[in-house]
Design an enzyme around this catalytic site. Structure first.
Site, mmCIF file in Angstrom:
data_model
loop_
_atom_site.group_PDB
_atom_site.id
_atom_site.type_symbol
_atom_site.label_atom_id
_atom_site.label_comp_id
_atom_site.label_asym_id
_atom_site.label_seq_id
_atom_site.Cartn_x
_atom_site.Cartn_y
_atom_site.Cartn_z
ATOM 1 N N ASP A 6 0.872 -1.182 0.000
ATOM 2 C CA ASP A 6 0.000 0.000 0.000
ATOM 3 C C ASP A 6 0.907 1.229 0.000
ATOM 4 O O ASP A 6 2.115 1.114 0.196
ATOM 5 C CB ASP A 6 -0.883 -0.026 1.274
ATOM 6 N N SER A 7 0.295 2.388 -0.154
ATOM 7 C CA SER A 7 1.063 3.623 -0.066
ATOM 8 C C SER A 7 1.637 3.814 1.341
ATOM 9 O O SER A 7 2.639 4.507 1.517
ATOM 10 C CB SER A 7 0.158 4.813 -0.395
ATOM 11 N N CYS A 70 -4.567 -1.476 -1.788
ATOM 12 C CA CYS A 70 -4.778 -0.036 -1.964
ATOM 13 C C CYS A 70 -5.751 0.150 -3.127
ATOM 14 O O CYS A 70 -5.461 -0.281 -4.254
ATOM 15 C CB CYS A 70 -3.431 0.618 -2.274
ATOM 16 N N GLU A 149 -2.026 8.136 8.671
ATOM 17 C CA GLU A 149 -0.559 8.048 8.721
ATOM 18 C C GLU A 149 0.008 8.708 9.981
ATOM 19 O O GLU A 149 1.038 8.285 10.493
ATOM 20 C CB GLU A 149 0.066 8.703 7.484
ATOM 21 N N CYS A 181 -11.132 3.099 0.591
ATOM 22 C CA CYS A 181 -9.687 3.325 0.758
ATOM 23 C C CYS A 181 -9.299 2.511 1.979
ATOM 24 O O CYS A 181 -9.981 2.568 3.012
ATOM 25 C CB CYS A 181 -9.408 4.810 0.993
ATOM 26 N N HIS A 183 -7.040 2.774 4.103
ATOM 27 C CA HIS A 183 -6.736 3.547 5.316
ATOM 28 C C HIS A 183 -7.996 3.773 6.163
ATOM 29 O O HIS A 183 -7.918 3.897 7.391
ATOM 30 C CB HIS A 183 -6.167 4.921 4.952
#
Ligand code: DGL
Length: 262
Positions: A6-7, A70, A149, A181, A183
């Site tokens: 993932d990012s 992602c 994050e 998403c 996240h």
């Protein structure tokens, strides 16, 4: 070896589901923390990152199966990744439009996504294919992945901003809110009280894990190990397992997260 990427930290929500479904599998997780977030980048940039990371996981880490954990990377680059690595099985993740549309009683759903996913042709196609008879509100959520994050999730100002963002679609009758998403799974404790009594959150991490199990199978001679890698600040991954309560993942680790050049 299954490579999951993932990012940044969001794909850990998918990794946790995969780890639960495949207790013996050897897993590598790569967070592209040097380039997070992807959601405000253009497709060419995301495609370049996805191809580099995919190649690194296959050629350096020895993965035979990849999971793009992602939605943004899947929408922008999963086709290119499959074309570049034809010998590797690649599983992507897409917003749960289909389960949300089929479960909706009101005939209206909403999908929360990054700016990139929100404008993607892939999401438009998913909606045409699976939600033809349902109203779908697409809500881009700039800054939300970055909020995860930071690992500061209990912030009253963010909770209030999220409430204002969701209120119009809830007032319009949306009864399924798709977390488009990876996240955003970690924002569920903030989002659930907002939607409570009016809508349910829809996350497809478990469905991705089931697909992984179908493709990978379970084998007794694997060790159930986990390696965490990041393109920057690897220590954030170790901290994330702690802050996000991902104890089962922490239990599979034999060493701290490491930095890689990918
Ligand atoms: N976790 C990602 C997704 O599922 C991307 C978040 C970001 O980097 O903007 O879309």
């Amino acid at each position: 070896m299954i490579g999951v990427f993932d990012s940044g930290l969001g794909g850990l929500s998918v990794l946790a589901a995969i780890a639960a479904a495949l207790p013996q599998a050897d897993l590598v997780y790569l967070a592209d923390t040097a380039h997070v977030p992807y959601g405000d980048k253009d497709d060419a940039f995301i495609r370049d990152r996805v191809l580099r990371i995919g190649r690194h996981l296959v050629e350096v880490q020895g993965c035979r199966q990849l999971v793009v954990a992602c939605n943004t990377a899947t929408a922008a680059a999963v086709a290119s990744l499959r074309a570049a690595l034809p010998q590797i099985s690649v599983i992507g993740i897409e917003p749960g439009i289909k389960p949300a549309a089929s479960a909706s009683r009101s005939g209206r759903i909403a999908v929360l996504a990054t700016e990139s996913t929100a404008r993607s042709e892939r999401l438009a196609g998913l909606i045409r294919q699976h939600a033809g008879d349902v109203e779908v509100d697409i809500l881009a959520c700039p800054g939300w992945a970055t909020r995860v994050e930071t690992l500061k999730l209990d912030d009253a100002a963010f909770a209030e901003a999220a409430r204002r963002h969701l209120e119009p679609v809830l007032a319009a009758g949306a009864d399924r809110i798709v977390l488009g998403c990876t996240h955003y799974a970690f924002l569920a404790p903030v989002l659930r009280p907002i939607v409570q009594g009016r809508a349910e959150l829809v996350d497809v991490a478990d469905a991705v894990a089931r697909q992984c199990l179908r493709l990978a199978g379970e084998s007794a001679h694997r060790c159930g190990g986990l390696t965490l890698l990041a393109t920057a600040s690897p220590e954030r991954l170790d901290r994330a397992l702690d802050v996000l309560g991902l104890d089962a993942l922490a239990g599979r680790l034999s060493r701290p997260a490491a930095q890689v050049d990918a």
